[in-house]
Scaffold this motif. Structure first.
Motif, PDB file in Angstrom:
ATOM      1  N   ILE A 128     -82.561 -35.438  69.144  1.00 54.03           N
ATOM      2  CA  ILE A 128     -81.585 -34.625  69.863  1.00 54.03           C
ATOM      3  C   ILE A 128     -80.249 -35.342  69.787  1.00 54.03           C
ATOM      4  CG2 ILE A 128     -80.930 -33.671  72.101  1.00 54.03           C
ATOM      5  CD1 ILE A 128     -83.914 -33.583  72.776  1.00 54.03           C
ATOM      6  N   ALA A 135     -75.031 -27.110  81.119  1.00 53.03           N
ATOM      7  CA  ALA A 135     -75.766 -25.908  81.511  1.00 53.03           C
ATOM      8  C   ALA A 135     -76.476 -26.085  82.853  1.00 53.03           C
ATOM      9  CB  ALA A 135     -76.782 -25.536  80.427  1.00 53.03           C
ATOM     10  N   ARG A 136     -76.812 -27.309  83.195  1.00 51.26           N
ATOM     11  CA  ARG A 136     -77.550 -27.558  84.430  1.00 51.26           C
ATOM     12  C   ARG A 136     -76.690 -28.202  85.512  1.00 51.26           C
ATOM     13  NH1 ARG A 136     -80.344 -27.045  80.217  1.00 51.26           N
ATOM     14  NH2 ARG A 136     -82.468 -26.277  80.202  1.00 51.26           N
ATOM     15  N   TRP A 157     -72.596 -36.839  83.821  1.00 49.74           N
ATOM     16  CA  TRP A 157     -72.872 -37.899  82.877  1.00 49.74           C
ATOM     17  C   TRP A 157     -71.681 -38.823  82.847  1.00 49.74           C
ATOM     18  CZ3 TRP A 157     -71.263 -33.130  81.325  1.00 49.74           C
ATOM     19  CH2 TRP A 157     -70.109 -33.077  80.544  1.00 49.74           C
ATOM     20  N   GLU A 178     -74.204 -33.603  71.083  1.00 52.84           N
ATOM     21  CA  GLU A 178     -73.760 -32.273  71.518  1.00 52.84           C
ATOM     22  C   GLU A 178     -74.869 -31.532  72.267  1.00 52.84           C
ATOM     23  OE1 GLU A 178     -73.125 -33.405  68.392  1.00 52.84           O
ATOM     24  OE2 GLU A 178     -70.982 -33.736  68.661  1.00 52.84           O
ATOM     25  N   GLU A 179     -76.092 -31.625  71.787  1.00 58.27           N
ATOM     26  CA  GLU A 179     -77.203 -30.962  72.476  1.00 58.27           C
ATOM     27  C   GLU A 179     -77.430 -31.562  73.859  1.00 58.27           C
ATOM     28  OE1 GLU A 179     -77.760 -30.354  68.116  1.00 58.27           O
ATOM     29  OE2 GLU A 179     -77.401 -32.127  69.315  1.00 58.27           O
ATOM     30  N   THR A 180     -77.316 -32.872  73.933  1.00 56.45           N
ATOM     31  CA  THR A 180     -77.501 -33.543  75.221  1.00 56.45           C
ATOM     32  C   THR A 180     -76.416 -33.123  76.211  1.00 56.45           C
ATOM     33  OG1 THR A 180     -78.509 -35.435  74.103  1.00 56.45           O
ATOM     34  CG2 THR A 180     -77.723 -35.796  76.340  1.00 56.45           C
ATOM     35  N   SER A 206     -75.161 -35.872  64.910  1.00 57.51           N
ATOM     36  CA  SER A 206     -75.998 -34.975  65.694  1.00 57.51           C
ATOM     37  C   SER A 206     -76.815 -34.072  64.799  1.00 57.51           C
ATOM     38  CB  SER A 206     -75.136 -34.123  66.627  1.00 57.51           C
ATOM     39  OG  SER A 206     -74.470 -34.960  67.544  1.00 57.51           O
ATOM     40  N   GLY A 210     -74.596 -30.388  76.104  1.00 60.53           N
ATOM     41  CA  GLY A 210     -74.813 -28.974  76.425  1.00 60.53           C
ATOM     42  C   GLY A 210     -75.879 -28.790  77.486  1.00 60.53           C
ATOM     43  N   TYR A 211     -76.949 -29.555  77.390  1.00 59.27           N
ATOM     44  CA  TYR A 211     -78.020 -29.503  78.378  1.00 59.27           C
ATOM     45  C   TYR A 211     -77.474 -29.875  79.757  1.00 59.27           C
ATOM     46  CZ  TYR A 211     -82.487 -30.569  80.652  1.00 59.27           C
ATOM     47  OH  TYR A 211     -83.553 -30.593  81.515  1.00 59.27           O
ATOM     48  N   CYS A 212     -76.695 -30.952  79.810  1.00 55.67           N
ATOM     49  CA  CYS A 212     -76.128 -31.404  81.098  1.00 55.67           C
ATOM     50  C   CYS A 212     -75.179 -30.365  81.681  1.00 55.67           C
ATOM     51  CB  CYS A 212     -75.410 -32.735  80.911  1.00 55.67           C
ATOM     52  SG  CYS A 212     -76.525 -34.115  80.558  1.00 55.67           S
ATOM     53  N   LYS A 266     -80.790 -34.229  64.624  1.00 51.66           N
ATOM     54  CA  LYS A 266     -81.522 -33.008  64.936  1.00 51.66           C
ATOM     55  C   LYS A 266     -82.420 -32.607  63.774  1.00 51.66           C
ATOM     56  CE  LYS A 266     -80.995 -28.315  66.592  1.00 51.66           C
ATOM     57  NZ  LYS A 266     -80.062 -27.261  66.952  1.00 51.66           N
TER      58      LYS A 266
END
Length: 175
Positions: free
Chosen positions: A13, A24-25, A29, A16-18, A4, A20-22, A8
Motif C-alpha cells: 500500500i 476518508a475516515r 496523521w 497516497e492510498e494510506t 506508490s 486517502g484512507y486516513c 501497490k
C-alpha cells in the motif's frame, strides 16, 4: 507517485492510498520531517539515489520490492537448513557436524548458535567459522575464542558451546 504505484503493483500500500484512507475516515496523521532531512541516509537515498535509479529503470522500485520478496523466500529456505543442522533445542554442536556443512551454511549455523546462546545478534560470528574449525581440528585441545560482539566460543571434547564474554578469551588448559 511512482513509488506508490510500484509498491501497490507488488502488493503493498502506497503513501497516497494510506493518506486517502486516513482522510476518508477523519483520522489524523503526522508527517515526519526527518523523511525530508538529507542529514539522514534514508532521506538522501529517497531524494537523491532513488530518482537516479528510477531514471535508469522506471520499474526500479517494483524490481527492488520483488527482489526483497525473493530474498525473504530464500532466507526461509536457509532458516530451514539451519534448523536441520541445529535443532531449536540445541545449545551446542559437534565440531565434526559443523565441519561437514557447506561453509556458507556452517557460518549461519555458528551465528545461530551464538545468537541463541546469548539472546542477541552476533553478526561477526560468521567471519570466525574458519578460525574455530581450524583450531578445533588442528590440535583437538580445549580452547575458548572470542568471536566478536561479546561472545566466546568454547570447544571441548569435540563440542562447541557459546557464552557471553567480556574481553579476550584466555587459552584454557588441557583437560
Amino acid at each position: 507517485a511512482s513509488v506508490s504505484r510500484s509498491i501497490k503493483s507488488s502488493g503493498g500500500i502506497g503513501r497516497e492510498e494510506t493518506l486517502g484512507y486516513c482522510v476518508a475516515r477523519g483520522l489524523q496523521w503526522k508527517d515526519d520531517r526527518s523523511n525530508a532531512d538529507r542529514r539522514y541516509a534514508r532521506a538522501r537515498l529517497r531524494h537523491s539515489v532513488t530518482p537516479v535509479l528510477r531514471g535508469l529503470n522506471p520499474r526500479f522500485e517494483e524490481i527492488a520490492v520483488q527482489t526483497l520478496r525473493e530474498l525473504e523466500d530464500e532466507r526461509a529456505v536457509l532458516d530451514a537448513l539451519v534448523a536441520q543442522a541445529l535443532p531449536p533445542e540445541a545449545t551446542s554442536i559437534e565440531v565434526a557436524v559443523l565441519d561437514e556443512l557447506p561453509r556458507p551454511l556452517g557460518r549461519l549455523v555458528l551465528r545461530e548458535l551464538c545468537e541463541r546462546s546469548v539472546g542477541r545478534p552476533v553478526a561477526r560470528a560468521t567471519a570466525r567459522l574458519g578460525d574455530v574449525l581450524t583450531r578445533a581440528l588442528a590440535d583437538r585441545a580445549p580452547f575458548a575464542l572470542d568471536v566478536g560482539d561479546g561472545v566466546r566460543v568454547s570447544v571441548r571434547r569435540g563440542v562447541i558451546t557459546v557464552e557471553a564474554s567480556e574481553g579476550p578469551a584466555a587459552p584454557t588448559s588441557r583437560a
